[in-house]
Design a protein around this motif. Structure first.
Motif, mmCIF file in Angstrom:
data_model
loop_
_atom_site.group_PDB
_atom_site.id
_atom_site.type_symbol
_atom_site.label_atom_id
_atom_site.label_comp_id
_atom_site.label_asym_id
_atom_site.label_seq_id
_atom_site.Cartn_x
_atom_site.Cartn_y
_atom_site.Cartn_z
ATOM 1 N N ILE A 176 0.835 -1.203 0.000
ATOM 2 C CA ILE A 176 0.000 0.000 0.000
ATOM 3 C C ILE A 176 0.871 1.256 0.000
ATOM 4 N N SER A 177 1.957 1.236 0.781
ATOM 5 C CA SER A 177 2.857 2.390 0.824
ATOM 6 C C SER A 177 3.447 2.694 -0.548
ATOM 7 N N ILE A 178 3.868 1.651 -1.245
ATOM 8 C CA ILE A 178 4.442 1.833 -2.588
ATOM 9 C C ILE A 178 3.395 2.379 -3.549
ATOM 10 N N LEU A 179 2.191 1.829 -3.490
ATOM 11 C CA LEU A 179 1.124 2.266 -4.393
ATOM 12 C C LEU A 179 0.719 3.713 -4.117
ATOM 13 N N ILE A 180 0.651 4.086 -2.834
ATOM 14 C CA ILE A 180 0.296 5.468 -2.489
ATOM 15 C C ILE A 180 1.344 6.433 -3.031
ATOM 16 N N GLY A 181 2.619 6.030 -2.945
ATOM 17 C CA GLY A 181 3.679 6.889 -3.445
ATOM 18 C C GLY A 181 3.651 7.051 -4.963
ATOM 19 N N MET A 182 3.301 5.970 -5.674
ATOM 20 C CA MET A 182 3.327 5.997 -7.143
ATOM 21 C C MET A 182 2.005 6.462 -7.734
ATOM 22 N N PHE A 183 0.893 6.045 -7.109
ATOM 23 C CA PHE A 183 -0.440 6.340 -7.660
ATOM 24 C C PHE A 183 -1.350 6.806 -6.530
ATOM 25 N N SER A 184 -1.070 7.965 -5.971
ATOM 26 C CA SER A 184 -1.810 8.423 -4.790
ATOM 27 C C SER A 184 -3.292 8.628 -5.081
ATOM 28 N N PHE A 185 -3.637 9.206 -6.244
ATOM 29 C CA PHE A 185 -5.036 9.482 -6.574
ATOM 30 C C PHE A 185 -5.814 8.185 -6.794
ATOM 31 N N GLN A 186 -5.230 7.270 -7.553
ATOM 32 C CA GLN A 186 -5.890 5.989 -7.807
ATOM 33 C C GLN A 186 -5.989 5.153 -6.525
ATOM 34 N N SER A 187 -4.958 5.229 -5.684
ATOM 35 C CA SER A 187 -5.002 4.517 -4.403
ATOM 36 C C SER A 187 -6.116 5.070 -3.524
ATOM 37 N N ALA A 188 -6.287 6.394 -3.567
ATOM 38 C CA ALA A 188 -7.384 7.007 -2.808
ATOM 39 C C ALA A 188 -8.726 6.509 -3.318
ATOM 40 N N GLY A 189 -8.843 6.327 -4.642
ATOM 41 C CA GLY A 189 -10.079 5.793 -5.201
ATOM 42 C C GLY A 189 -10.368 4.396 -4.686
ATOM 43 N N PHE A 190 -9.344 3.558 -4.631
ATOM 44 C CA PHE A 190 -9.513 2.185 -4.138
ATOM 45 C C PHE A 190 -9.896 2.186 -2.657
ATOM 46 N N ILE A 191 -9.204 3.008 -1.871
ATOM 47 C CA ILE A 191 -9.489 3.096 -0.433
ATOM 48 C C ILE A 191 -10.904 3.622 -0.198
ATOM 49 N N ALA A 192 -11.305 4.638 -0.980
ATOM 50 C CA ALA A 192 -12.665 5.171 -0.854
ATOM 51 C C ALA A 192 -13.694 4.101 -1.215
ATOM 52 N N GLY A 193 -13.386 3.286 -2.227
ATOM 53 C CA GLY A 193 -14.286 2.197 -2.602
ATOM 54 C C GLY A 193 -14.431 1.174 -1.491
ATOM 55 N N LEU A 194 -13.310 0.849 -0.840
ATOM 56 C CA LEU A 194 -13.365 -0.091 0.288
ATOM 57 C C LEU A 194 -14.273 0.435 1.394
ATOM 58 N N MET A 195 -14.140 1.728 1.696
ATOM 59 C CA MET A 195 -14.948 2.309 2.769
ATOM 60 C C MET A 195 -16.418 2.406 2.362
ATOM 61 N N ALA A 196 -16.666 2.856 1.127
ATOM 62 C CA ALA A 196 -18.056 2.975 0.668
ATOM 63 C C ALA A 196 -18.723 1.599 0.596
ATOM 64 N N GLY A 197 -17.959 0.592 0.182
ATOM 65 C CA GLY A 197 -18.518 -0.751 0.080
ATOM 66 C C GLY A 197 -18.829 -1.382 1.417
ATOM 67 N N SER A 198 -18.265 -0.829 2.489
ATOM 68 C CA SER A 198 -18.544 -1.371 3.825
ATOM 69 C C SER A 198 -19.837 -0.815 4.413
ATOM 70 N N ILE A 199 -20.392 0.242 3.797
ATOM 71 C CA ILE A 199 -21.577 0.903 4.370
ATOM 72 C C ILE A 199 -22.806 -0.017 4.398
ATOM 73 N N PRO A 200 -23.112 -0.785 3.331
ATOM 74 C CA PRO A 200 -24.275 -1.685 3.430
ATOM 75 C C PRO A 200 -24.173 -2.672 4.585
ATOM 76 N N PHE A 201 -22.959 -3.186 4.830
ATOM 77 C CA PHE A 201 -22.778 -4.096 5.959
ATOM 78 C C PHE A 201 -23.022 -3.375 7.279
ATOM 79 N N LEU A 202 -22.470 -2.160 7.401
ATOM 80 C CA LEU A 202 -22.657 -1.389 8.629
ATOM 81 C C LEU A 202 -24.130 -1.056 8.852
ATOM 82 N N TYR A 203 -24.829 -0.704 7.761
ATOM 83 C CA TYR A 203 -26.251 -0.372 7.877
ATOM 84 C C TYR A 203 -27.056 -1.604 8.287
ATOM 85 N N GLY A 204 -26.747 -2.742 7.660
ATOM 86 C CA GLY A 204 -27.457 -3.977 8.027
ATOM 87 C C GLY A 204 -27.213 -4.353 9.472
ATOM 88 N N THR A 205 -25.983 -4.139 9.934
ATOM 89 C CA THR A 205 -25.667 -4.421 11.336
ATOM 90 C C THR A 205 -26.405 -3.459 12.256
#
Length: 298
Positions: A73-102
């Motif tokens: 992750i450190s290497i990817l953030i250094g090389m592709f910070s914007f795209q890495s942010a997109g992936f991280i944001a997707g991980l967080m957004a994708g967790s919302i249905p689980f959190l809501y169901g819980t």
């Protein structure tokens, strides 16, 4: 064999803990070791030997998973910070249905669900608004002063370790999200990468000072975070289960906004049409991964 299996499960949980939006506690539930993990932590002073028989192999696996995935992750953030942010944001957004169901499952001693969910949605909105305002109004903290960490940064790292450790014991909640929230996630990932470099050259002692000045305050925060703050969160979930989870949902939404409001997200290069498409694709992949893991939990 039990030692090996526990180590392998620890590797997976450790890897999840450095990926925002992926809950290590949820994976522990899926692997059927969550109850034993909590019992071993809580029984550390009552049954020291029995607790260590579980915590040593599992903890060793977690460290290996954190170092391995954190380095990538450190290497990817250094090389592709914007795209890495997109992936991280997707991980967080994708967790919302689980959190809501819980949240709406009302599993604990929480009072009966209200007929109106307005107070719960208001709680989420307030949490998201607080994080968004902080992201806009409070500048990104300057952690280094003349090449070394300042005292304020040390305190921030301590509380980051404390809150992240407390969050990691709650299924569906990502400890790494706390580090993003505090603005210390890139530093933590960079330090993990430094640890990997040091392990490959253990006699390069000049690598130790920058590692230790980050690791020591975080570890000092993790210990009370697991032993004390985790119990505080458990109490909140017992008394205000639904309200707490809706508040966490708001934190996730606010953190996604804060991620793209952080100037470090764009440090790897100019934002172009191609980089936006790549970031959107990374977001979708991250969201699908988080959704998939969310469905695995009963």
């Amino acid at each position: 064999m039990p030692f090996l299996f526990l180590t392998l499960k620890g590797i997976a949980v450790g890897a999840a803990n450095v990926m925002p939006g992926i809950s290590g506690a949820t994976l522990a539930v899926i692997f059927r070791v969550y109850d034993r993990l909590i019992a071993s932590i809580n029984g550390l002073f009552k049954d020291f030997k029995g607790s260590l028989q579980f915590l040593v192999p599992f903890g060793l696996g977690m460290v290996l998973g954190i170092v391995a995935v954190g380095s990538v992750i450190s290497i990817l953030i250094g090389m592709f910070s914007f795209q890495s942010a997109g992936f991280i944001a997707g991980l967080m957004a994708g967790s919302i249905p689980f959190l809501y169901g819980t949240a709406i499952s009302n599993k604990s001693g929480d009072s009966r669900p209200r007929q109106s969910k307005a107070p719960y949605f208001a709680s989420a909105a307030c949490a998201a608004l607080i994080i968004a305002l902080l992201a806009v109004a409070v500048p990104t903290p300057e952690l280094y002063i003349e090449g070394s960490l300042g005292f304020g940064a040390m305190v921030l790292l301590f509380f980051g370790g404390l809150l992240a450790a407390a969050a990691m014991v709650v299924p569906g909640v990502s400890g790494a999200m706390v580090l993003i929230l505090l603005g210390i996630y890139p530093l933590a990932m960079d330090t993990i990468n430094r640890i990997r470099e040091y392990l490959s050259a253990p006699f390069s002692f000049e690598l130790l000072p920058p590692i230790l000045q980050v690791v020591i305050p975080i570890v000092l925060g993790i210990i009370p975070g697991i032993l004390l703050a985790g119990k505080g969160i458990s109490l909140l979930l017992e008394k205000y289960f639904t309200l707490t989870y809706f508040f966490i949902i708001g934190l996730v939404l606010g953190t996604v906004f804060a991620l793209f409001a952080d100037e470090r997200t764009y440090q790897s290069g100019e934002v172009t049409a191609l980089s936006v498409v790549a970031a959107v694709a990374a977001f979708v992949i991250g969201a699908l991964l988080a959704l998939r893991l969310g469905r695995q939990k009963k």
